[in-house]
Every structure is written in structure tokens, then in C-alpha cells.
Design a protein around this motif. Structure first.
Motif, mmCIF file in Angstrom:
data_model
loop_
_atom_site.group_PDB
_atom_site.id
_atom_site.type_symbol
_atom_site.label_atom_id
_atom_site.label_comp_id
_atom_site.label_asym_id
_atom_site.label_seq_id
_atom_site.Cartn_x
_atom_site.Cartn_y
_atom_site.Cartn_z
ATOM 1 N N GLU A 1 17.927 -31.508 -34.150
ATOM 2 C CA GLU A 1 18.563 -30.573 -35.079
ATOM 3 C C GLU A 1 19.919 -31.070 -35.587
ATOM 4 O OE1 GLU A 1 17.095 -26.266 -33.413
ATOM 5 O OE2 GLU A 1 18.843 -27.155 -32.447
ATOM 6 N N ALA A 2 20.257 -32.325 -35.314
ATOM 7 C CA ALA A 2 21.590 -32.843 -35.639
ATOM 8 C C ALA A 2 21.978 -32.551 -37.081
ATOM 9 C CB ALA A 2 21.654 -34.332 -35.365
ATOM 10 N N ARG A 3 23.219 -32.160 -37.270
ATOM 11 C CA ARG A 3 23.766 -31.853 -38.586
ATOM 12 C C ARG A 3 25.266 -32.167 -38.529
ATOM 13 N NH1 ARG A 3 24.466 -25.432 -37.298
ATOM 14 N NH2 ARG A 3 26.299 -25.800 -35.992
ATOM 15 N N PRO A 4 25.937 -32.318 -39.656
ATOM 16 C CA PRO A 4 27.386 -32.510 -39.640
ATOM 17 C C PRO A 4 28.074 -31.352 -38.910
ATOM 18 C CG PRO A 4 26.500 -33.005 -41.805
ATOM 19 C CD PRO A 4 25.371 -32.416 -41.019
ATOM 20 N N SER A 5 28.903 -31.690 -37.934
ATOM 21 C CA SER A 5 29.540 -30.678 -37.094
ATOM 22 C C SER A 5 30.974 -31.098 -36.772
ATOM 23 C CB SER A 5 28.742 -30.489 -35.796
ATOM 24 O OG SER A 5 27.430 -30.014 -36.069
ATOM 25 N N GLU A 6 31.627 -30.272 -35.979
ATOM 26 C CA GLU A 6 33.016 -30.561 -35.614
ATOM 27 C C GLU A 6 33.134 -31.371 -34.323
ATOM 28 O OE1 GLU A 6 35.297 -26.674 -37.420
ATOM 29 O OE2 GLU A 6 33.948 -26.373 -35.698
ATOM 30 N N ALA A 7 32.114 -31.307 -33.480
ATOM 31 C CA ALA A 7 32.157 -32.055 -32.218
ATOM 32 C C ALA A 7 30.758 -32.288 -31.690
ATOM 33 C CB ALA A 7 32.988 -31.305 -31.180
ATOM 34 N N ILE A 8 30.629 -33.359 -30.943
ATOM 35 C CA ILE A 8 29.414 -33.662 -30.190
ATOM 36 C C ILE A 8 29.713 -33.371 -28.723
ATOM 37 C CG2 ILE A 8 27.807 -35.480 -29.478
ATOM 38 C CD1 ILE A 8 28.798 -36.955 -32.136
ATOM 39 N N ALA B 1 24.780 -40.052 -28.128
ATOM 40 C CA ALA B 1 26.000 -39.478 -28.713
ATOM 41 C C ALA B 1 26.733 -40.516 -29.561
ATOM 42 C CB ALA B 1 26.913 -38.962 -27.606
ATOM 43 N N LEU B 2 26.732 -41.772 -29.114
ATOM 44 C CA LEU B 2 27.357 -42.846 -29.897
ATOM 45 C C LEU B 2 26.680 -43.004 -31.252
ATOM 46 C CD1 LEU B 2 28.062 -45.728 -27.347
ATOM 47 C CD2 LEU B 2 29.723 -44.709 -28.928
ATOM 48 N N GLU B 3 25.368 -42.940 -31.271
ATOM 49 C CA GLU B 3 24.640 -43.043 -32.537
ATOM 50 C C GLU B 3 25.068 -41.928 -33.493
ATOM 51 O OE1 GLU B 3 20.488 -42.992 -31.756
ATOM 52 O OE2 GLU B 3 20.496 -44.829 -30.568
ATOM 53 N N LEU B 4 25.178 -40.722 -32.971
ATOM 54 C CA LEU B 4 25.602 -39.599 -33.809
ATOM 55 C C LEU B 4 27.035 -39.785 -34.290
ATOM 56 C CD1 LEU B 4 24.104 -36.677 -31.668
ATOM 57 C CD2 LEU B 4 23.205 -37.563 -33.822
ATOM 58 N N TYR B 5 27.903 -40.210 -33.390
ATOM 59 C CA TYR B 5 29.321 -40.423 -33.728
ATOM 60 C C TYR B 5 29.462 -41.487 -34.814
ATOM 61 C CZ TYR B 5 34.152 -42.071 -32.959
ATOM 62 O OH TYR B 5 35.464 -42.475 -33.099
ATOM 63 N N ARG B 6 28.732 -42.585 -34.660
ATOM 64 C CA ARG B 6 28.842 -43.698 -35.616
ATOM 65 C C ARG B 6 28.204 -43.373 -36.960
ATOM 66 N NH1 ARG B 6 27.418 -48.204 -30.970
ATOM 67 N NH2 ARG B 6 29.572 -48.518 -30.233
ATOM 68 N N SER B 7 27.320 -42.378 -36.968
ATOM 69 C CA SER B 7 26.728 -41.947 -38.236
ATOM 70 C C SER B 7 27.506 -40.790 -38.858
ATOM 71 C CB SER B 7 25.267 -41.536 -38.016
ATOM 72 O OG SER B 7 25.183 -40.404 -37.169
ATOM 73 N N ASP B 8 28.713 -40.549 -38.326
ATOM 74 C CA ASP B 8 29.635 -39.521 -38.853
ATOM 75 C C ASP B 8 29.082 -38.107 -38.740
ATOM 76 O OD1 ASP B 8 31.573 -41.425 -39.568
ATOM 77 O OD2 ASP B 8 30.574 -41.812 -41.482
#
Length: 225
Positions: A59-66, A89-96
Motif C-alpha cells: 500500500e506504499a504511498r508518499p508519506s511523512e515517515a516510514i 525501508a531503504l528501498e522506500l526511502y530511496r524512492s522518496d
């Protein structure tokens, strides 16, 4: 000769129709019981389907924190389960997906490091700057970690989060986050869940929805390798 009136006798079972009424009442109770059991089975089946479905959905979407749910660490090194969560989490972080990563988890007696500290060290080694890391170091289970994380995030006016955990765990942590007032979605790590994990989570979610997830804080350690 004077006629003697016959007096009708009443059987020990009671007046006429008593047995029929008791039989009817018994049948009603049996039917109510059958309906109740069927309702419970349907509820459990629907919950199982929801646990399974969310374990396979990102369900990943642009958010304020992981927010990374903690798992075991060994002498300050993430366990394979925890490392898989951190890599995701790194993958999500690096994909902004979000500019901040919250790592969670306290420590067991005798441990040198908390789960959060081991996670933060791993992420620093992968190039995540300190300014983008927040540590929750007291939680001993998912509810405590998410409750403390919610406090940390609320202090920074953050509520939109992406939760990272194993797939089978996804529905319960999202429900806990909702209970704590976070606007949460889940991005589970890859890999399938075992039948035992899905069944255990189904029970936890089914009971937690009725009693509240705060009362189920001791379940996590039995689920995390």
C-alpha cells in the motif's frame, strides 16, 4: 345409584402441550447455537482472508515517515528478519516515499543494544543520515512500539506513515496504528507467510478487533523468530 364423576388425571410430565413447548424451546436454542457458531466461523474466515490478502498487497504511498517494526538483533547486528525489513525501508526511502525512517524496538535482558539502535546503525552504514532517523527504543511489542512512535511523530506534526513489517503481520499493525490515531498504510516485506503465521495472526486480529489491541501486547514475541 348415584353416578360418580370421573376426574381427569394429569400425567407427571405436566399439562397437555408441555412436552411440545419444551421441545419447541429446545429446537430454538439449538438453532440459535448453530447460527452463533456459523457467525463465528464466518467472522474468522473473513478475518483470515483479510490477513492473507494484505500480506500480499503493497500500500506504499508518499508519506511523512516510514516506520520499521522491530525484530530480533544479535549482538547489535540485525537478524535476517530485521535486515529484510530495513532493506525494504531503504528501498522506500530511496524512492522518496518518505524523508524520515523511524526504527523501533527495545532490548531483552542481557542485550547490549536495542533493536532500534541496531537498525539505526545498519541504516547509517547504508548512507542514511542521522537527521533522517528517529529511534523508538522502549517498545517490547508492536503496540508499545507504535504507541511510542505515534508520540514521537505527533510531536513533529506527522501522522501519515508507511509501516514496514512482515506480510502476515500487516493487518494487525495497520489496525494498531489506526487505533493510535496514525494515518497508516503497510508496505510488507517480500516472502510468503506460513500457514501457522497466518492462523496465529487471524486469531490475534479477530480477538483484537473485539477487545482492543492494547490487550494483546504479549502475542508479538511468539510471532517473531
Amino acid at each position: 345409584m348415584t353416578a360418580t364423576a370421573e376426574v381427569p388425571t394429569v400425567s407427571p410430565a405436566g399439562p397437555p402441550g408441555g412436552r411440545a413447548r419444551r421441545w419447541t424451546l429446545g429446537r430454538i436454542l439449538v438453532r440459535v447455537g448453530v447460527v452463533a457458531v456459523a457467525a463465528v466461523l464466518v467472522y474468522i474466515a473473513v478475518t483470515f482472508a483479510q490477513v492473507w490478502a494484505l500480506s500480499r498487497r503493497d500500500e506504499a504511498r508518499p508519506s511523512e515517515a516510514i516506520v520499521v517494526l522491530g525484530a530480533a538483533q544479535y549482538d547489535c547486528e540485525p537478524s535476517p528478519v530485521l535486515q529484510q525489513r530495513l532493506d525494504h525501508a531503504l528501498e522506500l526511502y530511496r524512492s522518496d516515499t518518505a524523508p524520515v525512517i523511524v526504527v523501533t524496538g527495545g532490548k531483552q535482558a542481557g542485550d547490549r543494544c536495542t533493536e532500534a539502535a541496531a537498525s539505526a546503525d545498519y541504516l547509517r552504514g547504508e548512507g542514511v543520515p542521522d537527521g533522517d532517523l528517529l529511534l523508538e527504543t522502549q517498545g517490547r511489542n508492536s503496540w508499545e512500539s507504535l504507541a511510542a512512535s505515534a508520540t514521537i511523530l505527533n510531536d513533529r506534526d506527522m501522522t501519515e506513515v508507511v509501516l514496514v513489517t512482515d506480510g502476515y503481520h500487516a493487518l494487525r499493525v495497520r489496525a494498531i496504528a489506526d487505533e493510535l490515531g496514525l494515518d497508516a498504510v503497510v508496505s510488507p516485506t517480500g516472502g510468503g507467510a506460513t500457514a501457522a503465521e497466518l492462523v496465529k495472526e487471524t486469531g490475534a486480529v479477530a480477538v483484537g478487533r473485539i477487545l482492543g489491541f492494547r490487550r494483546l501486547v504479549d502475542i508479538d514475541r511468539a510471532n517473531i523468530p
